[in-house]
Write a protein that holds these residues in place. Structure first.
Motif, PDB file in Angstrom:
ATOM      1  N   ARG A  68      -0.688   0.281 -13.077  1.00 27.22           N
ATOM      2  CA  ARG A  68       0.769   0.278 -12.974  1.00 27.22           C
ATOM      3  C   ARG A  68       1.240   0.082 -11.540  1.00 27.22           C
ATOM      4  O   ARG A  68       2.440  -0.059 -11.292  1.00 27.22           O
ATOM      5  N   THR A  69       0.287   0.076 -10.613  1.00 27.45           N
ATOM      6  CA  THR A  69       0.635  -0.183  -9.211  1.00 27.45           C
ATOM      7  C   THR A  69       1.046  -1.634  -9.006  1.00 27.45           C
ATOM      8  O   THR A  69       1.645  -1.969  -7.984  1.00 27.45           O
ATOM      9  N   TRP A  70       0.733  -2.482  -9.973  1.00 26.46           N
ATOM     10  CA  TRP A  70       0.987  -3.918  -9.831  1.00 26.46           C
ATOM     11  C   TRP A  70       1.964  -4.390 -10.886  1.00 26.46           C
ATOM     12  O   TRP A  70       1.831  -4.072 -12.065  1.00 26.46           O
ATOM     13  N   LEU A  71       2.958  -5.152 -10.459  1.00 24.00           N
ATOM     14  CA  LEU A  71       4.008  -5.658 -11.329  1.00 24.00           C
ATOM     15  C   LEU A  71       4.020  -7.178 -11.320  1.00 24.00           C
ATOM     16  O   LEU A  71       3.396  -7.807 -10.460  1.00 24.00           O
ATOM     17  N   VAL A  72       4.734  -7.764 -12.270  1.00 25.47           N
ATOM     18  CA  VAL A  72       4.935  -9.213 -12.241  1.00 25.47           C
ATOM     19  C   VAL A  72       6.145  -9.519 -11.346  1.00 25.47           C
ATOM     20  O   VAL A  72       7.033  -8.671 -11.178  1.00 25.47           O
ATOM     21  N   PRO A  73       6.192 -10.704 -10.746  1.00 22.18           N
ATOM     22  CA  PRO A  73       7.306 -11.044  -9.839  1.00 22.18           C
ATOM     23  C   PRO A  73       8.584 -11.371 -10.608  1.00 22.18           C
ATOM     24  O   PRO A  73       8.863 -12.523 -10.924  1.00 22.18           O
ATOM     25  N   VAL A 308      -6.233 -20.774 -18.157  1.00 24.73           N
ATOM     26  CA  VAL A 308      -5.380 -20.437 -17.017  1.00 24.73           C
ATOM     27  C   VAL A 308      -6.280 -19.889 -15.920  1.00 24.73           C
ATOM     28  O   VAL A 308      -7.016 -18.930 -16.142  1.00 24.73           O
ATOM     29  N   ARG A 309      -6.222 -20.513 -14.739  1.00 28.45           N
ATOM     30  CA  ARG A 309      -7.168 -20.140 -13.693  1.00 28.45           C
ATOM     31  C   ARG A 309      -6.682 -19.005 -12.803  1.00 28.45           C
ATOM     32  O   ARG A 309      -7.478 -18.348 -12.150  1.00 28.45           O
ATOM     33  N   LEU A 310      -5.371 -18.758 -12.767  1.00 32.16           N
ATOM     34  CA  LEU A 310      -4.882 -17.638 -11.959  1.00 32.16           C
ATOM     35  C   LEU A 310      -3.534 -17.173 -12.461  1.00 32.16           C
ATOM     36  O   LEU A 310      -2.832 -17.893 -13.162  1.00 32.16           O
ATOM     37  N   ASN A 311      -3.198 -15.947 -12.094  1.00 33.31           N
ATOM     38  CA  ASN A 311      -1.894 -15.378 -12.385  1.00 33.31           C
ATOM     39  C   ASN A 311      -1.510 -14.486 -11.221  1.00 33.31           C
ATOM     40  O   ASN A 311      -2.372 -14.080 -10.437  1.00 33.31           O
ATOM     41  N   SER A 312      -0.228 -14.176 -11.096  1.00 33.10           N
ATOM     42  CA  SER A 312       0.248 -13.480  -9.897  1.00 33.10           C
ATOM     43  C   SER A 312       0.826 -12.113 -10.227  1.00 33.10           C
ATOM     44  O   SER A 312       1.439 -11.918 -11.282  1.00 33.10           O
ATOM     45  N   ARG A 313       0.633 -11.176  -9.309  1.00 33.20           N
ATOM     46  CA  ARG A 313       1.206  -9.843  -9.390  1.00 33.20           C
ATOM     47  C   ARG A 313       1.741  -9.462  -8.016  1.00 33.20           C
ATOM     48  O   ARG A 313       1.359 -10.062  -7.004  1.00 33.20           O
ATOM     49  N   VAL A 314       2.608  -8.441  -7.971  1.00 31.21           N
ATOM     50  CA  VAL A 314       3.141  -7.938  -6.709  1.00 31.21           C
ATOM     51  C   VAL A 314       2.938  -6.433  -6.665  1.00 31.21           C
ATOM     52  O   VAL A 314       2.942  -5.747  -7.704  1.00 31.21           O
ATOM     53  N   ALA A 315       2.765  -5.905  -5.472  1.00 29.40           N
ATOM     54  CA  ALA A 315       2.530  -4.477  -5.300  1.00 29.40           C
ATOM     55  C   ALA A 315       3.819  -3.698  -5.528  1.00 29.40           C
ATOM     56  O   ALA A 315       4.855  -4.001  -4.941  1.00 29.40           O
ATOM     57  N   ALA A 316       3.761  -2.684  -6.391  1.00 33.07           N
ATOM     58  CA  ALA A 316       4.930  -1.851  -6.663  1.00 33.07           C
ATOM     59  C   ALA A 316       5.195  -0.864  -5.538  1.00 33.07           C
ATOM     60  O   ALA A 316       6.299  -0.323  -5.418  1.00 33.07           O
ATOM     61  N   GLU A 317       4.180  -0.637  -4.701  1.00 37.30           N
ATOM     62  CA  GLU A 317       4.282   0.306  -3.579  1.00 37.30           C
ATOM     63  C   GLU A 317       3.204  -0.042  -2.566  1.00 37.30           C
ATOM     64  O   GLU A 317       2.320  -0.861  -2.854  1.00 37.30           O
ATOM     65  N   ASP A 318       3.286   0.542  -1.395  1.00 36.86           N
ATOM     66  CA  ASP A 318       2.201   0.358  -0.432  1.00 36.86           C
ATOM     67  C   ASP A 318       0.915   0.890  -1.055  1.00 36.86           C
ATOM     68  O   ASP A 318       0.887   2.002  -1.613  1.00 36.86           O
ATOM     69  N   PRO A 325      -5.336  -3.062   3.023  1.00 39.40           N
ATOM     70  CA  PRO A 325      -3.980  -2.528   2.864  1.00 39.40           C
ATOM     71  C   PRO A 325      -3.035  -3.622   2.357  1.00 39.40           C
ATOM     72  O   PRO A 325      -3.011  -4.731   2.881  1.00 39.40           O
ATOM     73  N   ILE A 326      -2.271  -3.291   1.327  1.00 40.67           N
ATOM     74  CA  ILE A 326      -1.295  -4.221   0.753  1.00 40.67           C
ATOM     75  C   ILE A 326       0.073  -3.533   0.799  1.00 40.67           C
ATOM     76  O   ILE A 326       0.227  -2.408   0.314  1.00 40.67           O
ATOM     77  N   ARG A 327       1.051  -4.217   1.380  1.00 42.79           N
ATOM     78  CA  ARG A 327       2.389  -3.639   1.461  1.00 42.79           C
ATOM     79  C   ARG A 327       3.157  -3.844   0.158  1.00 42.79           C
ATOM     80  O   ARG A 327       2.890  -4.787  -0.592  1.00 42.79           O
ATOM     81  N   LYS A 328       4.115  -2.970  -0.080  1.00 41.41           N
ATOM     82  CA  LYS A 328       4.988  -3.116  -1.233  1.00 41.41           C
ATOM     83  C   LYS A 328       5.594  -4.521  -1.247  1.00 41.41           C
ATOM     84  O   LYS A 328       6.013  -5.036  -0.207  1.00 41.41           O
ATOM     85  N   ASP A 329       5.637  -5.120  -2.426  1.00 44.52           N
ATOM     86  CA  ASP A 329       6.210  -6.443  -2.679  1.00 44.52           C
ATOM     87  C   ASP A 329       5.303  -7.598  -2.264  1.00 44.52           C
ATOM     88  O   ASP A 329       5.648  -8.755  -2.524  1.00 44.52           O
ATOM     89  N   GLU A 330       4.164  -7.333  -1.628  1.00 45.36           N
ATOM     90  CA  GLU A 330       3.250  -8.438  -1.320  1.00 45.36           C
ATOM     91  C   GLU A 330       2.644  -8.959  -2.622  1.00 45.36           C
ATOM     92  O   GLU A 330       2.367  -8.204  -3.553  1.00 45.36           O
ATOM     93  N   MET A 331       2.421 -10.266  -2.662  1.00 46.60           N
ATOM     94  CA  MET A 331       1.911 -10.919  -3.863  1.00 46.60           C
ATOM     95  C   MET A 331       0.406 -11.122  -3.777  1.00 46.60           C
ATOM     96  O   MET A 331      -0.132 -11.421  -2.716  1.00 46.60           O
ATOM     97  N   VAL A 332      -0.256 -10.948  -4.918  1.00 50.43           N
ATOM     98  CA  VAL A 332      -1.667 -11.289  -5.027  1.00 50.43           C
ATOM     99  C   VAL A 332      -1.837 -12.238  -6.203  1.00 50.43           C
ATOM    100  O   VAL A 332      -1.081 -12.173  -7.182  1.00 50.43           O
TER     101      VAL A 332
END
Length: 418
Positions: A68-73, A308-318, A325-332
């Motif tokens: 749940r730390t990771w959300l969709v953009p 599908v070779r990739l999909n994207s998520r964003v950090a819900a928090e630091d 270290p991944i900051r809040k809102d950074e995309m992976v």
């Protein structure tokens, strides 16, 4: 394993750019496995040249998909970005409003409204329809082979089966299938990692066409409801939401998303499955004598060559990911192919082994696990079983052709002979 060496430096950026470019090349599309190795050798979490990160290891990708730390953009995330104009393309905005780009609680509410979309009862009811569609398509394939000696499996069978299946289930007229398929092919450009301006323009036109088509479909069902999923969703949402225009918008997005999501991915799975068996004819011959392993062949295709070779998520928090270290809102960007080919999870990952019983992330995980996974598997098992029985001497005339895309690993042609 976390970031190794200095992939964030100039040399690392050049290495990542090189891999990404080659993934879209003819060689990279045909055989991406060595490039997955290159990317993974830089670490489980690799800085992207434009910001954010690629996630390459199986365990780390699984963590991102399930936590749940990771959300969709979603829209809220897009509006917080320093360059929100980047997300204003019409096709991008349209897809951001679909189920795949919603976070809780909105996602939870919409997903619950669908119920268990392809549960056992639904699949049982759909099975005779899938069998009938497969039989008809293979009749057509056989006629084409007799007339011309060769046929394109993609256009004759793979692209048509999911349209007949999902289109029939939703009540999309067969006369409209060709148009819906073309709209879909054009629209998904916007879902690519770095779409070109011309591709975004093409996607924008297709988005307008898809919206017009599916809003009209919903309008027709509201006027004359029946015993079909679209009518059911209208009734479900009417009981929860008094604003009928809002309901129709929700049902439009659900119907449009389920249709286009099932077409590109399932068609690619069907073609890839046949290709990976035919590229070593002994595999086809062995499986024909061992039909009890058809489901294993489908699963190995999903692992070896995800649509599908990739999909994207964003950090819900630091947070921290594999020591990075991944900051809040950074995309992976979760690299399904690289994860499935991680030798720490699947030994000898570049070997296509029907009996592997390996593990893959191709259908995602967590709240956004693929809605149509069970249906896609049913279509693939049914088609492969009937093809093995009807075309024992089937062979590929040449390797397949691919669309030059990063996200959707779409086959555009696979010519076969019998």
């Amino acid at each position: 394993m976390s970031v190794m060496g200095d992939p964030g430096g100039s040399a690392g950026r050049r290495a990542v750019v090189s891999v990404l470019g080659r993934l879209r090349s003819a060689q990279g599309l045909a055989d991406p496995a060595p490039l997955y190795d290159e990317l993974r050798s830089l670490g489980d979490v690799v800085p992207a040249p434009w910001g954010g990160y690629f996630v390459t290891g199986f365990q780390t990708c699984s963590q991102v998909l399930r936590s749940r730390t990771w959300l969709v953009p979603d829209f809220a995330w897009q509006e917080r970005q320093p360059d929100p104009a980047r997300w204003q393309a019409p096709a991008t905005r349209e897809m951001t409003g679909t189920l795949s780009r919603l976070n809780p609680p909105v996602h939870t509410c919409q997903r619950r409204s669908l119920g268990n979309l392809f549960d056992r009862a639904t699949l049982t009811a759909l099975t005779p329809h899938v069998e009938r569609h497969v039989a008809g398509l293979l009749d057509g394939l056989e006629r084409r082979l007799r007339a011309d000696g060769t046929a394109d499996l993609v256009t004759e069978v793979s692209e048509r089966l999911p349209l007949l299946t999902v289109g029939g289930w939703l009540g999309i007229p067969v006369a409209d299938h060709r148009h819906v398929l073309q709209f879909t092919h054009n629209q998904v450009h916007a879902q690519e990692l770095l779409p070109r301006k011309s591709e975004l323009e093409q996607s924008a036109r297709a988005t307008v066409q898809l919206r017009a088509y599916f809003t009209d479909l919903v309008r027709q069902r509201r006027r004359a409801p029946g015993d079909d999923p679209v009518s059911h969703w209208i009734r479900t949402w009417d009981a929860m939401e008094p604003d009928r225009a809002a309901v129709d918008e929700i049902v439009y997005r659900l119907t449009m998303f389920i249709t286009i999501a099932s077409l590109e991915t399932t068609a690619t799975l069907l073609s890839s499955m046949v290709w990976h068996l035919l590229r070593r004819p002994a595999r086809w011959d062995w499986l024909r004598e061992n039909l009890q392993h058809v489901a294993d062949a489908v699963e190995e295709t999903l692992r070896y060559d995800p649509p599908v070779r990739l999909n994207s998520r964003v950090a819900a928090e630091d947070t921290e990911l594999a020591g990075v270290p991944i900051r809040k809102d950074e995309m992976v960007h979760v690299m399904y192919g690289a994860a499935n080919h991680d030798p720490r999870r699947n030994p000898d990952p570049h070997v296509f082994d029907i009996l592997r019983r390996g593990i893959h992330l191709t259908f995602g995980g967590g709240a956004h696990y693929c809605l149509g996974a069970a249906l896609g598997r049913l279509e693939a098992r049914t088609l492969l079983t009937r093809m093995l029985q009807r075309f024992p001497a089937l062979r590929a005339v040449a390797p397949p052709e691919y669309a030059p895309r990063m996200v959707f690993h779409r086959l555009t042609s696979l010519r076969v002979t019998a």
